[in-house]
Design a protein around this motif. Sequence first.
Motif, mmCIF file in Angstrom:
data_model
loop_
_atom_site.group_PDB
_atom_site.id
_atom_site.type_symbol
_atom_site.label_atom_id
_atom_site.label_comp_id
_atom_site.label_asym_id
_atom_site.label_seq_id
_atom_site.Cartn_x
_atom_site.Cartn_y
_atom_site.Cartn_z
ATOM 1 N N GLY A 1 0.785 -1.232 0.000
ATOM 2 C CA GLY A 1 0.000 0.000 0.000
ATOM 3 C C GLY A 1 0.809 1.270 0.000
ATOM 4 O O GLY A 1 0.241 2.363 0.072
ATOM 5 N N GLY A 2 2.121 1.168 -0.087
ATOM 6 C CA GLY A 2 2.962 2.359 -0.108
ATOM 7 C C GLY A 2 2.998 3.007 -1.481
ATOM 8 O O GLY A 2 2.429 2.502 -2.458
ATOM 9 N N ALA A 3 3.664 4.141 -1.566
ATOM 10 C CA ALA A 3 3.800 4.860 -2.830
ATOM 11 C C ALA A 3 5.166 5.526 -2.872
ATOM 12 O O ALA A 3 5.691 5.951 -1.838
ATOM 13 C CB ALA A 3 2.698 5.903 -2.992
ATOM 14 N N ALA A 4 5.742 5.615 -4.057
ATOM 15 C CA ALA A 4 7.056 6.225 -4.202
ATOM 16 C C ALA A 4 7.193 6.813 -5.594
ATOM 17 O O ALA A 4 6.637 6.286 -6.562
ATOM 18 C CB ALA A 4 8.159 5.203 -3.947
ATOM 19 N N VAL A 5 7.921 7.918 -5.671
ATOM 20 C CA VAL A 5 8.270 8.538 -6.946
ATOM 21 C C VAL A 5 9.782 8.621 -7.008
ATOM 22 O O VAL A 5 10.416 9.186 -6.110
ATOM 23 C CB VAL A 5 7.655 9.951 -7.090
ATOM 24 N N LYS A 6 10.371 8.056 -8.045
ATOM 25 C CA LYS A 6 11.814 8.046 -8.212
ATOM 26 C C LYS A 6 12.193 8.767 -9.500
ATOM 27 O O LYS A 6 11.600 8.532 -10.561
ATOM 28 C CB LYS A 6 12.342 6.610 -8.285
ATOM 29 N N VAL A 7 13.176 9.649 -9.411
ATOM 30 C CA VAL A 7 13.750 10.274 -10.596
ATOM 31 C C VAL A 7 15.033 9.528 -10.913
ATOM 32 O O VAL A 7 15.948 9.471 -10.088
ATOM 33 C CB VAL A 7 14.028 11.770 -10.370
#
Length: 344
Positions: free
Chosen positions: A42-48
């Motif tokens: 249920g987590g969320a992440a944004v990676k560049v």
Amino acid sequence: MTAAQRAEGAPAAGAGLGAGFGVEEYLEFLGKEYLAGFIRQGGAAVKVVVAGDDDVAARLHAGLAADAPAEGFVYAAVDAAGTRAHLADQLFFAVAGQVDWTALARSAVRAAYDAAAFPVPEPPGDLTVGAVAAFYEVDARELYRSVRRALEQALLGEGGLAHEFRLAMLRLCQAELGFGEVDVAERDAVLGWLRGERAPLGLLRRSLIYGRIGRHNAQAMLTSLAGWLARLGHAGLVLDVDLARLAVGRRPPVDQREGVYYSKAAVLDAYEVLRQLIDATDTLSAAMVIVVVPPELLTDEVRGLPAYSALHLRVADEVRDRRRANPYAALVRLEARPQAVVVR
């Protein structure tokens, strides 16, 4: 072993001082630490991700496209060369065009039948109320009321989904029941609305949808999609965004142009869309966004991340060990050497 690990001629992971990770090494890390664990839960992440060259970017995209579905995620790829990535609604439409909405509706309907204690018999798995009622020898109208009540509880009684998203999903589900409440024309209008296509407003009003998806609600729709996928048994959403086209400052001759090109203002708008995604990770669930950029966008003061401090401050690594890369960082380098800052 991932598809990317089987790629021929892949350079050694972390080759060279400051080079960061190799593609295969980073894909393995994402699979183990994020896809199989944090995001699935249920987590969320944004990676560049700074890709050293076009080949590195291509291998990363191919690896994500293979690994995400294998882990149970819905994978969607968006290339800024073909999608106006500086507009949040266009980003959502690009994702929506890759989602099998009918399959999602069918999954929700099956769950509703289960909740009503009338699981769909297999085979043939006919989801229409008439077929299921005939199998159980019950009144079709009573069964429809029970299944519709279960759908409404699942969609309207739970938090985390945008109101218009709930209504759209409910109508798609009702269309699968084949009870005549939602006809093919209305179903197609809802599907077109989700994909950014022109749809008859009269048909949309029958679904209680009175406005189009725009920049004001596109992020809420994307958040709702990720949460809905998780509720229907998928691990979540993996969104793979390539922003290499933002680095093109001068358009080629007309006869050589392909796709979308970005002015300086449009570049900043694209960074703002990304900034909003990063800030939405507290409300976003079961979603991972990988944003791939070329090395020049890491340093270019005109068109690169430094040109938009609201985003740059969220991903920049102010303190970085030149010998040890941090795979958990918001910004990760893949086979890319640090560059000097470009000042113009």
